[in-house]
Motif scaffolding. Structure first.
Motif, mmCIF file in Angstrom:
data_model
loop_
_atom_site.group_PDB
_atom_site.id
_atom_site.type_symbol
_atom_site.label_atom_id
_atom_site.label_comp_id
_atom_site.label_asym_id
_atom_site.label_seq_id
_atom_site.Cartn_x
_atom_site.Cartn_y
_atom_site.Cartn_z
ATOM 1 N N SER B 128 0.852 -1.155 0.039
ATOM 2 C CA SER B 128 -0.002 0.049 0.110
ATOM 3 C C SER B 128 0.822 1.392 0.075
ATOM 4 C CB SER B 128 -0.835 0.275 1.243
ATOM 5 O OG SER B 128 -1.887 -1.119 1.156
ATOM 6 N N LEU B 129 2.025 1.257 0.700
ATOM 7 C CA LEU B 129 2.900 2.624 0.851
ATOM 8 C C LEU B 129 3.362 2.654 -0.643
ATOM 9 C CD1 LEU B 129 4.587 4.283 2.691
ATOM 10 C CD2 LEU B 129 6.022 2.544 2.948
ATOM 11 N N LYS B 130 3.843 1.580 -1.283
ATOM 12 C CA LYS B 130 4.365 1.741 -2.442
ATOM 13 C C LYS B 130 3.402 2.382 -3.278
ATOM 14 C CE LYS B 130 6.817 -0.892 -5.814
ATOM 15 N NZ LYS B 130 6.483 -2.005 -6.820
ATOM 16 N N GLN B 131 2.141 1.967 -3.239
ATOM 17 C CA GLN B 131 1.090 2.538 -4.368
ATOM 18 C C GLN B 131 0.880 3.774 -4.024
ATOM 19 O OE1 GLN B 131 -2.152 -0.090 -4.034
ATOM 20 N NE2 GLN B 131 -1.003 -2.079 -4.780
ATOM 21 N N SER B 132 0.828 4.174 -2.676
ATOM 22 C CA SER B 132 0.640 5.414 -2.470
ATOM 23 C C SER B 132 1.867 6.719 -2.763
ATOM 24 C CB SER B 132 0.520 5.702 -0.888
ATOM 25 O OG SER B 132 -0.491 4.994 -0.382
ATOM 26 N N TYR B 133 3.015 5.971 -2.835
ATOM 27 C CA TYR B 133 4.106 6.862 -3.402
ATOM 28 C C TYR B 133 3.713 6.917 -4.988
ATOM 29 C CZ TYR B 133 6.817 7.616 0.616
ATOM 30 O OH TYR B 133 7.340 8.062 2.001
ATOM 31 N N GLU B 134 3.555 5.835 -5.273
ATOM 32 C CA GLU B 134 3.612 5.882 -7.061
ATOM 33 C C GLU B 134 2.353 6.800 -7.483
ATOM 34 O OE1 GLU B 134 5.782 1.560 -7.859
ATOM 35 O OE2 GLU B 134 3.519 1.416 -7.657
ATOM 36 N N SER B 135 1.191 6.702 -6.733
ATOM 37 C CA SER B 135 0.201 7.545 -7.086
ATOM 38 C C SER B 135 0.486 9.080 -7.062
ATOM 39 C CB SER B 135 -0.892 7.181 -5.993
ATOM 40 O OG SER B 135 -0.804 7.704 -4.777
ATOM 41 N N LYS B 136 1.862 9.300 -6.314
ATOM 42 C CA LYS B 136 2.090 10.604 -6.304
ATOM 43 C C LYS B 136 3.337 10.888 -7.157
ATOM 44 C CE LYS B 136 0.347 11.513 -1.710
ATOM 45 N NZ LYS B 136 -0.669 12.703 -2.041
ATOM 46 N N SER B 137 3.544 10.056 -8.098
ATOM 47 C CA SER B 137 4.527 10.111 -9.141
ATOM 48 C C SER B 137 5.823 9.983 -8.449
ATOM 49 C CB SER B 137 4.444 11.334 -9.867
ATOM 50 O OG SER B 137 3.206 11.732 -10.291
ATOM 51 N N TYR B 138 5.977 9.132 -7.558
ATOM 52 C CA TYR B 138 7.294 8.697 -7.081
ATOM 53 C C TYR B 138 7.664 7.603 -7.704
ATOM 54 C CZ TYR B 138 7.414 12.281 -3.200
ATOM 55 O OH TYR B 138 7.259 13.366 -2.283
ATOM 56 N N THR B 139 9.051 7.258 -7.838
ATOM 57 C CA THR B 139 9.616 6.062 -8.347
ATOM 58 C C THR B 139 10.048 5.469 -6.986
ATOM 59 O OG1 THR B 139 10.330 7.431 -10.166
ATOM 60 C CG2 THR B 139 11.470 5.136 -9.754
ATOM 61 N N VAL B 140 9.452 4.126 -6.916
ATOM 62 C CA VAL B 140 9.761 3.406 -5.671
ATOM 63 C C VAL B 140 10.351 2.192 -6.098
ATOM 64 C CG1 VAL B 140 8.611 2.171 -3.388
ATOM 65 C CG2 VAL B 140 7.512 4.406 -4.740
ATOM 66 N N VAL B 141 11.598 1.952 -5.379
ATOM 67 C CA VAL B 141 12.167 0.470 -5.547
ATOM 68 C C VAL B 141 12.196 0.038 -4.147
ATOM 69 C CG1 VAL B 141 14.623 -0.668 -5.794
ATOM 70 C CG2 VAL B 141 13.625 1.314 -7.125
ATOM 71 N N MET B 142 11.421 -1.306 -3.886
ATOM 72 C CA MET B 142 11.165 -1.956 -2.669
ATOM 73 C C MET B 142 11.913 -3.093 -2.800
ATOM 74 S SD MET B 142 7.790 -1.924 -0.578
ATOM 75 C CE MET B 142 6.953 -3.331 -1.271
ATOM 76 N N LYS B 143 12.853 -3.515 -1.830
ATOM 77 C CA LYS B 143 13.500 -4.581 -1.751
ATOM 78 C C LYS B 143 13.041 -5.408 -0.212
ATOM 79 C CE LYS B 143 17.812 -3.319 -4.058
ATOM 80 N NZ LYS B 143 19.291 -3.057 -3.844
ATOM 81 N N LYS B 144 13.027 -6.571 -0.478
ATOM 82 C CA LYS B 144 12.382 -7.540 0.697
ATOM 83 C C LYS B 144 13.440 -8.645 1.152
ATOM 84 C CE LYS B 144 8.683 -10.152 2.498
ATOM 85 N NZ LYS B 144 7.660 -11.267 2.368
ATOM 86 N N SER B 145 13.999 -8.645 2.437
ATOM 87 C CA SER B 145 14.885 -9.844 2.639
ATOM 88 C C SER B 145 13.915 -10.830 3.460
ATOM 89 C CB SER B 145 16.053 -9.360 3.495
ATOM 90 O OG SER B 145 15.668 -8.877 4.698
ATOM 91 N N LEU B 146 14.501 -11.843 3.909
ATOM 92 C CA LEU B 146 13.971 -12.849 4.772
ATOM 93 C C LEU B 146 13.754 -12.622 6.177
ATOM 94 C CD1 LEU B 146 14.889 -16.070 2.789
ATOM 95 C CD2 LEU B 146 12.686 -14.840 2.604
ATOM 96 N N ARG B 147 14.437 -11.628 6.633
ATOM 97 C CA ARG B 147 14.285 -11.456 8.080
ATOM 98 C C ARG B 147 13.154 -11.270 8.509
ATOM 99 N NH1 ARG B 147 18.345 -6.823 8.753
ATOM 100 N NH2 ARG B 147 19.416 -8.055 7.339
ATOM 101 N N ASP B 148 12.912 -11.760 9.675
ATOM 102 C CA ASP B 148 11.616 -11.689 10.238
ATOM 103 C C ASP B 148 11.374 -10.332 11.021
ATOM 104 O OD1 ASP B 148 10.371 -14.002 9.602
ATOM 105 O OD2 ASP B 148 10.866 -15.219 11.152
ATOM 106 N N PRO B 149 10.292 -9.907 11.441
ATOM 107 C CA PRO B 149 9.900 -8.683 12.249
ATOM 108 C C PRO B 149 10.367 -8.830 13.623
ATOM 109 C CG PRO B 149 7.759 -9.549 11.420
ATOM 110 C CD PRO B 149 8.848 -10.305 10.735
ATOM 111 N N LYS B 150 10.898 -7.993 14.385
ATOM 112 C CA LYS B 150 11.080 -8.610 15.565
ATOM 113 C C LYS B 150 10.133 -7.620 16.658
ATOM 114 C CE LYS B 150 15.190 -8.822 18.794
ATOM 115 N NZ LYS B 150 16.260 -8.128 19.299
ATOM 116 N N THR B 151 9.536 -8.396 17.626
ATOM 117 C CA THR B 151 8.538 -7.986 18.407
ATOM 118 C C THR B 151 9.253 -7.935 19.846
ATOM 119 O OG1 THR B 151 6.808 -9.024 17.036
ATOM 120 C CG2 THR B 151 6.287 -8.198 19.253
ATOM 121 N N ALA B 152 8.910 -6.795 20.605
ATOM 122 C CA ALA B 152 9.382 -6.734 21.897
ATOM 123 C C ALA B 152 8.178 -6.129 22.490
ATOM 124 C CB ALA B 152 10.448 -5.475 21.860
ATOM 125 N N ILE B 153 7.598 -6.821 23.594
ATOM 126 C CA ILE B 153 6.640 -6.704 24.387
ATOM 127 C C ILE B 153 7.339 -5.832 25.779
ATOM 128 C CG2 ILE B 153 4.723 -7.431 25.757
ATOM 129 C CD1 ILE B 153 4.356 -9.559 23.919
#
Lengths: 695, 258
Positions: B128-153
């Motif tokens: 959604s973030l990528k689409q939001s930028y693109e809708s405002k004529s930004y060029t977005v390069v999004m890379k994703k790695s396998l690292r999991d999000p880290k949660t701290a309670i």
């Protein structure tokens, strides 16, 4: 032999039911999902298994786990599961786990930022690390309220922001104020006249840390609410009021107090949770009956509300005296079929002086449907099948229910703290240690604790310890549960009922011996009356010819068949050879010498067995009267558990309850001769049933 | 007469204009939150977008896990309470025996469950973030790695660190974002801490004194029944926020009549 002896046996059977167990062989140490260390999990659901029961596998030992990540300490954690995630496991209790000399699982006060929490050292370390702070831990502070009171220890200031158009102000810490670029005015409120900020005094209030506080027009916290410290008429402000809105005051410096007789206040916001008041909106406070006398606050909408409770404990639809409870108090509920309000002392944990007597001499109560009023004995009112003890507690204006363990494995008991009439009540669910009753064989030790009672009569070893002169009330009897525990009367498929063995322990068979002349025709004896004090057969009824254990004969001990019973004292004296006041064969009593005197035979023939007075008396019988015997065996059976003919709490009448649960059968047998089929002489009811007709 | 009718016409126009202004005002008032929300996409602050996007689903996830004793769908052994399956957090099937705590660490397990189940939500938000930028004529390069999000309670908050996305946004200038933090104000830490203390009592004596814990933590409510089979249900509720954490345990159960 010029006499013949008939032996008749009365066998008593009381209710029965039973149960069983299952065991395991293979341990699934790590299942594909779910709990670790499960016995006998199917192989396709198991990731790692071992061909031994889990309790024999080292990885399934339980000990203390300490999380490397969150610092959590966990007692009774599996070794394999703990270590699999890279955490530490210790084969010792949680309280003694030590890492590099530090007791990591012991709680202390943890300081992080402006906050404090009572945490273990390892948790404090984890939290501080996650927040990017240094660990600041004080192991000497172990009381939560003390630790929390140390939060936000930084100096508070009025933080003023000046611009060409305004002078905004925020109450905050000096550190924060500096970071925001404001001017810190230590100890001042934003409403201080000398600061000339845009924030003005107001009559608005809010709840903060359980107390009511004034706020200024910028919504900054001011001092604790005191209705005398605010006036809508600015011309009327006194110096004290001005001062109140100038300096930050510690709650302890606040002058207003709450009337302890009212335990609530709408004029002073200095609420105190320990004394049972807390900040609440006026409407919320009014929802609690104890605050019904409160008037609306002059300013704002918050008040110090009482945290006490009222509760209709006796279920009579009104709040009676004594049904007001302080915040923190706990007491026992009056649920159906339990003994209400069992009082023990706070100091010794033993019964109050009169509690045991109340427990063993119940006064029948009333119930909604009036059903239980028809029962005459205590065991039909209390500790009934299906009943359960419940503990109630008052916390912050709400009454909470805590169920004690089912099957009356726990009993709710109450004590009080303090010496005045305004005592603080404390109740707890106490483990019903009825198992211990089996260890006692005398009245004193049996009734020394809370959970057993002594019933005079049969001993579990079958002995008669009475003497010629007296009955041994101290040793002759059974120690049984005071709060009869429930038995599991339904089982899963494949299980067996355990109840049978338990109820069997109070079932027994015993023999009455009759003595009669050899000239008598004995074949029709069972048809003879139990007691005949007027007819021609009066010398050939059951009571007259009885020679041993006569109390098993219905009517035995009565003045006549339908008459009153003799007193126990009169009958004891009779056994000592004293006069009963009428001829024995004119009463429902034995007139055989062999019943009163050792080695004698024949008829007494008068008002007293003289033979017993010359030193040849017999050992006192266990019981003198039939009703005494019935009461003793009935109480013993019904107290041992859910045995006997006992109504459940959900029963509206006795329909559906099988009288055979409590039955006495008699088998008549002529010594060395004919025997007859068993005859029911008593079945569970509240009056005995006598059936003597031969089958 | 004409002057009067002109005046009446002006008055009518004023009334109509006034009504239109009032209606617009009412509409603005009614739809203000939505207008406000849609206008908060700050191109300079993608982290805020992710926070906004994840927050509701994260709250739902926490609620679901809390309702079932740290599990989306509890597996055996579990107990039923008000039509919900509750995971046993301390359990023994036997009589007269202390329960074993499995999982041993509540906070750690909860963190793992959040990290595992939040992944698709995060992925969707980054799309959604990528689409939001693109809708405002930004060029977005999004890379994703396998690292999991880290949660701290943590006390009074939950932090989720996302470091598996690298976002390069270009319009006139180029901005690069490699880590994103979501911070949620939440009392889960306090609830789990209390749950852990309760379980400690269950291990020791079979049942915790709920009113004792409520007296020590006035803002929290601890309720729940004890079933006939000896199962204790504990429902811990934050009275101010309504947040709950509930679970089952079975320990030191006496065999009836033995």
């Amino acid at each position: 032999m010029n006499k013949k002896v008939l032996i008749f046996v009365g066998a008593i059977f009381l209710l029965v039911l039973a149960f069983g167990f299952v065991s395991a062989e293979t341990c699934c140490v790590k299942p594909l999902e779910g709990k670790w260390c499960q016995d006998d999990l199917p192989a396709d659901q198991c990731d790692i298994s071992t061909p031994t029961p889990c309790k024999l596998f080292k990885g399934c030992l339980t000990g203390t786990g300490v999380s490397e990540n969150t610092g959590e300490c966990s007692s009774n954690a599996y070794k394999a599961e703990t270590e699999a995630a890279g955490n530490s496991w210790f084969d010792e209790p949680l309280a003694s786990v030590s890492v590099t000399g530090v007791n990591v699982c012991k709680k202390g006060c943890c300081f992080y930022g402006e906050s404090t929490s009572l945490l273990t050292f390892s948790k404090c370390q984890a939290v501080s690390t996650a927040l990017g702070m240094r660990t600041n831990f004080d192991p000497t502070i172990t009381i939560e309220s003390q630790c929390l009171s140390l939060s936000n220890p930084n100096e508070e200031v009025a933080c003023v922001f000046t611009s060409s158009l305004s002078r905004d102000c925020t109450r905050t810490t000096r550190e924060k104020c500096n970071s925001l670029g404001g001017d810190a005015e230590a100890g001042y409120l934003c409403t201080a006249s000398r600061l000339a900020t845009d924030c003005a005094k107001s009559g608005n209030t809010i709840c903060y840390k359980g107390k009511v506080y004034f706020t200024d027009t910028c919504n900054n916290l001011a001092n604790i609410y005191d209705e005398n410290m605010f006036s809508k008429n600015s011309g009327n402000w006194s110096e004290i009021q001005e001062d109140y809105w100038t300096y930050i005051k510690n709650p302890s410096e606040t002058d207003c107090t709450i009337d302890p007789n009212l335990a609530f206040s709408s004029s002073c916001g200095n609420c105190n949770e320990i004394e049972g008041t807390i900040c609440r909106s006026y409407n919320e406070a009014k929802n609690n009956e104890v605050n019904s006398g409160m008037i609306a606050p002059k300013n704002g909408n918050f008040v110090c509300a009482s945290m006490d409770c009222t509760h209709d404990t006796n279920n009579n639809n009104v709040f009676d005296i004594g049904e007001s409870y302080k915040h923190g108090e706990s007491w026992c509920a009056e649920t159906e079929g339990i003994v209400p309000h069992i009082q023990i002392t706070n100091e010794t944990g033993k019964f109050l002086d009169n509690t045991r007597s109340l427990l063993t001499n119940f006064i029948p109560g009333t119930s909604k449907n009036g059903f239980k009023q028809s029962f005459s004995e205590s065991y039909n009112f209390y500790n009934l099948p299906g009943s359960r003890y419940v503990r109630l507690s008052c916390v912050d204006g709400t009454v909470y229910e805590d169920f004690c363990a089912d099957y009356r494995e726990e009993v709710c008991m109450e004590s009080t703290m303090g010496a005045s009439t305004d005592n603080f009540r404390v109740a707890s669910c106490v483990k019903n240690n009825y198992i211990s009753c089996g260890n006692y064989t005398d009245k004193t030790s049996c009734e020394d604790g809370l959970f057993c009672k002594w019933i005079y009569g049969y001993r579990f070893d079958g002995q008669n310890l009475n003497s010629i002169d007296d009955r041994e009330e101290e040793d002759q009897g059974s120690c049984i549960p005071l709060f009869s525990a429930g038995l599991k009367i339904w089982v899963s498929e494949g299980e067996e009922y355990p109840t049978e063995a338990i109820c069997d322990s109070v079932s027994f068979a015993d023999a009455i011996i009759y003595e009669t002349s050899w000239t008598r025709d004995r074949t029709n004896f069972p048809d003879k009356p139990l007691c005949d004090t007027s007819g021609t057969d009066k010398n050939f009824d059951h009571t007259s010819d009885c020679s041993d254990k006569c109390y098993m004969i219905p009517t035995y001990g009565r003045t006549e068949a339908e008459g009153d019973y003799f007193s126990l004292k009169e009958l004891m004296n009779l056994h000592k050879g004293e006069d009963i006041g009428e001829n024995l064969n004119d009463a429902c009593l034995s007139d055989r010498k062999s019943y009163y005197c050792d080695g004698k035979t024949g008829e007494v023939g008068g008002q007293s067995p003289d033979c017993a007075g010359d030193g040849s008396g017999k050992i006192m019988p266990l019981f003198f009267r039939h009703d005494e015997w019935i009461l003793s065996i009935k109480d013993r059976a019904r107290s041992i558990g859910d045995c006997g003919y006992k109504p459940g709490i959900l029963m509206d009448d006795l329909k559906g309850l099988n009288p055979d649960l409590e039955t006495i059968y008699a088998i008549y047998q002529i010594d060395g001769g004919k025997s007859y089929d068993a005859q029911k002489i008593y079945e569970g009811d509240f009056s005995p049933v006598y059936t003597y007709a031969l089958a | 007469m004409n002057i009067n009718s002109q005046k009446r016409g002006q008055v009518t126009i004023f009334i109509i204009v006034a009504i239109v202004i009032v209606v617009l005002g009412v509409l603005l008032f009614l739809f203000y939150p939505k207008i406000s929300t849609t206008s908060t996409f700050d191109v300079e602050n993608p982290e805020a977008f992710i926070q906004d996007c994840v927050e509701d689903d994260l709250n739902d996830l926490i609620q679901t896990l809390s309702k079932h004793g740290i599990s989306i769908d509890p597996v055996e052994p579990f107990a039923w309470y008000e039509q919900e399956k509750l995971q046993y957090l301390c359990y023994t099937p036997n009589y007269d025996e202390a329960c074993a705590r499995s999982p041993p660490f509540l906070i750690e397990s909860f963190q793992e469950e959040i990290s595992e189940n939040i992944k698709p939500i995060i992925d969707s938000c980054f799309e959604s973030l990528k689409q939001s930028y693109e809708s405002k004529s930004y060029t977005v390069v999004m890379k994703k790695s396998l690292r999991d999000p880290k949660t701290a309670i943590l006390p009074e908050q939950i932090n989720i660190g996302i470091s598996n996305y690298e976002l390069t946004i270009t319009k006139q200038t180029t901005g690069k974002y490699v880590s994103f933090n979501i911070i949620l104000n939440n009392n889960l830490y306090e609830l789990l801490n209390l749950a852990s203390n309760i379980l400690g009592d269950d291990v020791q004596v079979g049942q915790a004194d709920k009113s004792k814990y409520m007296l020590e933590n006035i803002g929290l409510e601890v309720t729940g029944p004890e079933y006939t089979d000896g199962t204790n249900i504990y429902v811990i509720k934050d009275k101010n926020t309504g947040q709950i954490f509930q679970f089952a345990s079975r320990s030191w159960v006496s065999q009836p009549g033995v």
